[in-house]
Design a protein around this motif. Sequence first.
Motif, PDB file in Angstrom:
ATOM      1  N   LEU A 152      40.102  -5.589   9.000  1.00  0.00           N
ATOM      2  CA  LEU A 152      41.231  -6.467   9.305  1.00  0.00           C
ATOM      3  C   LEU A 152      41.993  -6.817   8.034  1.00  0.00           C
ATOM      4  CD1 LEU A 152      42.779  -8.198  11.347  1.00  0.00           C
ATOM      5  CD2 LEU A 152      41.082 -10.004  10.986  1.00  0.00           C
ATOM      6  N   PHE A 153      41.281  -7.027   6.944  1.00  0.00           N
ATOM      7  CA  PHE A 153      41.913  -7.326   5.660  1.00  0.00           C
ATOM      8  C   PHE A 153      42.901  -6.226   5.281  1.00  0.00           C
ATOM      9  CE2 PHE A 153      42.095  -7.158   1.025  1.00  0.00           C
ATOM     10  CZ  PHE A 153      42.298  -8.486   0.691  1.00  0.00           C
ATOM     11  N   ALA A 154      42.523  -4.970   5.513  1.00  0.00           N
ATOM     12  CA  ALA A 154      43.397  -3.855   5.142  1.00  0.00           C
ATOM     13  C   ALA A 154      44.710  -3.862   5.910  1.00  0.00           C
ATOM     14  CB  ALA A 154      42.669  -2.533   5.384  1.00  0.00           C
ATOM     15  N   LEU A 155      44.707  -4.444   7.110  1.00  0.00           N
ATOM     16  CA  LEU A 155      45.895  -4.427   7.968  1.00  0.00           C
ATOM     17  C   LEU A 155      46.889  -5.535   7.665  1.00  0.00           C
ATOM     18  CD1 LEU A 155      44.220  -3.723  11.446  1.00  0.00           C
ATOM     19  CD2 LEU A 155      45.186  -2.080   9.825  1.00  0.00           C
ATOM     20  N   ILE A 156      46.482  -6.534   6.907  1.00  0.00           N
ATOM     21  CA  ILE A 156      47.363  -7.670   6.650  1.00  0.00           C
ATOM     22  C   ILE A 156      48.529  -7.213   5.776  1.00  0.00           C
ATOM     23  CG2 ILE A 156      47.521  -9.971   5.646  1.00  0.00           C
ATOM     24  CD1 ILE A 156      44.563 -10.332   6.216  1.00  0.00           C
ATOM     25  N   PRO A 157      49.766  -7.379   6.223  1.00  0.00           N
ATOM     26  CA  PRO A 157      50.912  -6.878   5.440  1.00  0.00           C
ATOM     27  C   PRO A 157      50.977  -7.413   4.020  1.00  0.00           C
ATOM     28  CG  PRO A 157      51.603  -7.364   7.677  1.00  0.00           C
ATOM     29  CD  PRO A 157      50.195  -7.870   7.552  1.00  0.00           C
ATOM     30  N   VAL A 158      50.603  -8.673   3.822  1.00  0.00           N
ATOM     31  CA  VAL A 158      50.730  -9.235   2.478  1.00  0.00           C
ATOM     32  C   VAL A 158      49.765  -8.570   1.498  1.00  0.00           C
ATOM     33  CG1 VAL A 158      49.008 -11.116   2.490  1.00  0.00           C
ATOM     34  CG2 VAL A 158      51.230 -11.450   1.374  1.00  0.00           C
ATOM     35  N   VAL A 159      48.699  -7.966   2.006  1.00  0.00           N
ATOM     36  CA  VAL A 159      47.778  -7.242   1.137  1.00  0.00           C
ATOM     37  C   VAL A 159      48.504  -6.068   0.482  1.00  0.00           C
ATOM     38  CG1 VAL A 159      45.705  -5.791   1.103  1.00  0.00           C
ATOM     39  CG2 VAL A 159      45.694  -7.970   2.347  1.00  0.00           C
ATOM     40  N   SER A 160      49.252  -5.307   1.277  1.00  0.00           N
ATOM     41  CA  SER A 160      50.045  -4.216   0.713  1.00  0.00           C
ATOM     42  C   SER A 160      51.168  -4.737  -0.168  1.00  0.00           C
ATOM     43  CB  SER A 160      50.624  -3.354   1.840  1.00  0.00           C
ATOM     44  OG  SER A 160      49.610  -2.635   2.502  1.00  0.00           O
ATOM     45  N   ARG A 161      51.776  -5.844   0.260  1.00  0.00           N
ATOM     46  CA  ARG A 161      52.894  -6.402  -0.520  1.00  0.00           C
ATOM     47  C   ARG A 161      52.477  -6.704  -1.956  1.00  0.00           C
ATOM     48  NH1 ARG A 161      55.426  -8.106  -3.876  1.00  0.00           N
ATOM     49  NH2 ARG A 161      57.156  -9.599  -3.883  1.00  0.00           N
ATOM     50  N   TYR A 162      51.343  -7.373  -2.132  1.00  0.00           N
ATOM     51  CA  TYR A 162      50.941  -7.750  -3.488  1.00  0.00           C
ATOM     52  C   TYR A 162      50.050  -6.711  -4.159  1.00  0.00           C
ATOM     53  CZ  TYR A 162      53.475 -12.022  -3.086  1.00  0.00           C
ATOM     54  OH  TYR A 162      54.509 -12.920  -2.968  1.00  0.00           O
ATOM     55  N   ALA A 163      49.618  -5.715  -3.406  1.00  0.00           N
ATOM     56  CA  ALA A 163      49.004  -4.547  -4.038  1.00  0.00           C
ATOM     57  C   ALA A 163      50.069  -3.671  -4.674  1.00  0.00           C
ATOM     58  CB  ALA A 163      48.223  -3.741  -3.010  1.00  0.00           C
ATOM     59  N   HIS A 164      51.323  -3.848  -4.253  1.00  0.00           N
ATOM     60  CA  HIS A 164      52.460  -3.096  -4.795  1.00  0.00           C
ATOM     61  C   HIS A 164      53.194  -3.906  -5.847  1.00  0.00           C
ATOM     62  CE1 HIS A 164      52.934  -0.288  -1.054  1.00  0.00           C
ATOM     63  NE2 HIS A 164      51.772  -0.167  -1.646  1.00  0.00           N
ATOM     64  N   GLU A 165      52.512  -4.828  -6.483  1.00  0.00           N
ATOM     65  CA  GLU A 165      53.190  -5.691  -7.441  1.00  0.00           C
ATOM     66  C   GLU A 165      52.404  -5.795  -8.731  1.00  0.00           C
ATOM     67  OE1 GLU A 165      54.829 -10.251  -7.604  1.00  0.00           O
ATOM     68  OE2 GLU A 165      55.616  -8.737  -6.271  1.00  0.00           O
ATOM     69  N   ALA A 166      53.082  -5.627  -9.836  1.00  0.00           N
ATOM     70  CA  ALA A 166      52.452  -5.733 -11.154  1.00  0.00           C
ATOM     71  C   ALA A 166      52.410  -7.190 -11.585  1.00  0.00           C
ATOM     72  CB  ALA A 166      53.222  -4.887 -12.169  1.00  0.00           C
TER      73      ALA A 166
END
Length: 506
Positions: A143-157
Amino acid sequence: MALLPRPTTLDRSVPAQDSGLSQTAEAPPESRGVLRSVWLWPVVATLACTVYRISTPVMWEDELTTWDVASRDLGQLLDTVQRVDAVLGTYYLLLHGWMTVFGDSATALRLPSALAMAGAAGCAALCGQRLFGRRAGLAGGLLFALIPVVSRYAHEARPYALVVCAVSLSTLLLLRALERPGSKRRWAAYALGVTAVGLFHLLALTVLLGHMVTAALRARAERRVLWSFGLAAAVGVVGAVPVALLGRAQTGRQISWIPQPDGWSLLSVWPQVFASAMLAGAVIALAATGWGERRGAALCCTAMAVLPPLVLWAVSHGEVSYFYHRYLLFTLPAWVMLAGAGLVAARSRAAVSAVLVVLAVLTLHEQQTLRKPFAHFNSGLDYRGAARTIEKYYRPGDAVVYDRGDDSWRMLDAGVRFYLPDDQRLHDVFLDESSADRDDLRPTECQDAGACLRGDKRVWLVVSGNWGDPFRELPDDQEQALRARYTEYGSEHVTGITVTLLELKA
């Protein structure tokens, strides 16, 4: 001794009632192999989601600040964080070393965040396994992998993904220490985990409130747990004290822009924390259903998810506000642990899989939006497009003028420099002292614009906006000096930026 009884492989039995934290456990078989490990698939799923199109969003202002500071030599970097951004100093140092090995492309700068989110997923799954059983841990990690904000801040330096990972890891280390309260090595590891949390983001130390609840429940059976927890937590916090002392003096400059929250903020912040109102509602609803037989474990997760936001909201009614959605991302592991327990309450693998698939489909739009070029901006600035324009028509000896007026925070200079090839470094006409030389985040410009013009034959003018007159965004003295000596050869507009080539008058 373990914090909670670990179910058998099939999770066929659970206690009829559990108001606290149990003290006996059945050790999980070690012969399942890596492919059966509860952490593996959440890590793989999260990494697959987070690396997909990781370089597509244009670097935005905060990421450009990261690149600028982390690119400085070690002495300059240390001098800078003593003056500004001390709370991010650990992250800058980590990225400085990373860039030395892997370079400074957008992908390279963001990859530590993607790896950190994957690590957070694995730790959350292992925590969920200890608290609610193997299936709950696996469901929560996926479920953690599906949370949009996880991708959002994984794409941020920026350090927010590393904060989430540090909190998730420290929680796992706490649970391991509570399994063997007499192990000094495990408490020492937990203390290091707490230090990591504080070094990456001081506000995330509020998770210790939830950890304290967890330790207190375990202490009902073994009182020495509270002493061990208190000592380890204190040692961990002490490790972050230098950052706290430096950061306190810089607070007014760093976060003075955050508004004071009202009562409604306690509810309205969660769609932002999850980057999806729908998924925020779904996770919170699943977390509510996680209050089944294992109430002690559910109380631990709820404390870690709810107490930090409440405390940060309360203390944000003074001179400085700390209540901002990205500062609460570290509560996500606790939410998915409890939601994982709610997911498996139906005791049907097909039902759990179906819910995860449905949530993945329903959040697909948010996931696609987060991977668009200007996903990180409130209003887009195409630094990449501006750099391509200059690169296309570049000639050796070209100079450049950047709009650093009222919009200096838009960082046009750093944005264009980031995307320009390394062999195309332009003379910055009005630059007096760079941000690196000032040990700061912003440069200074010439006081006498006319005197700074040295007769460059071609000058690129880069300003924000898509106005017909490219000079209108410049300070008056710069505008007058350029108009007097240069003519406009041509302009190109990209999103949010105008690039104009000026040629020296005959």
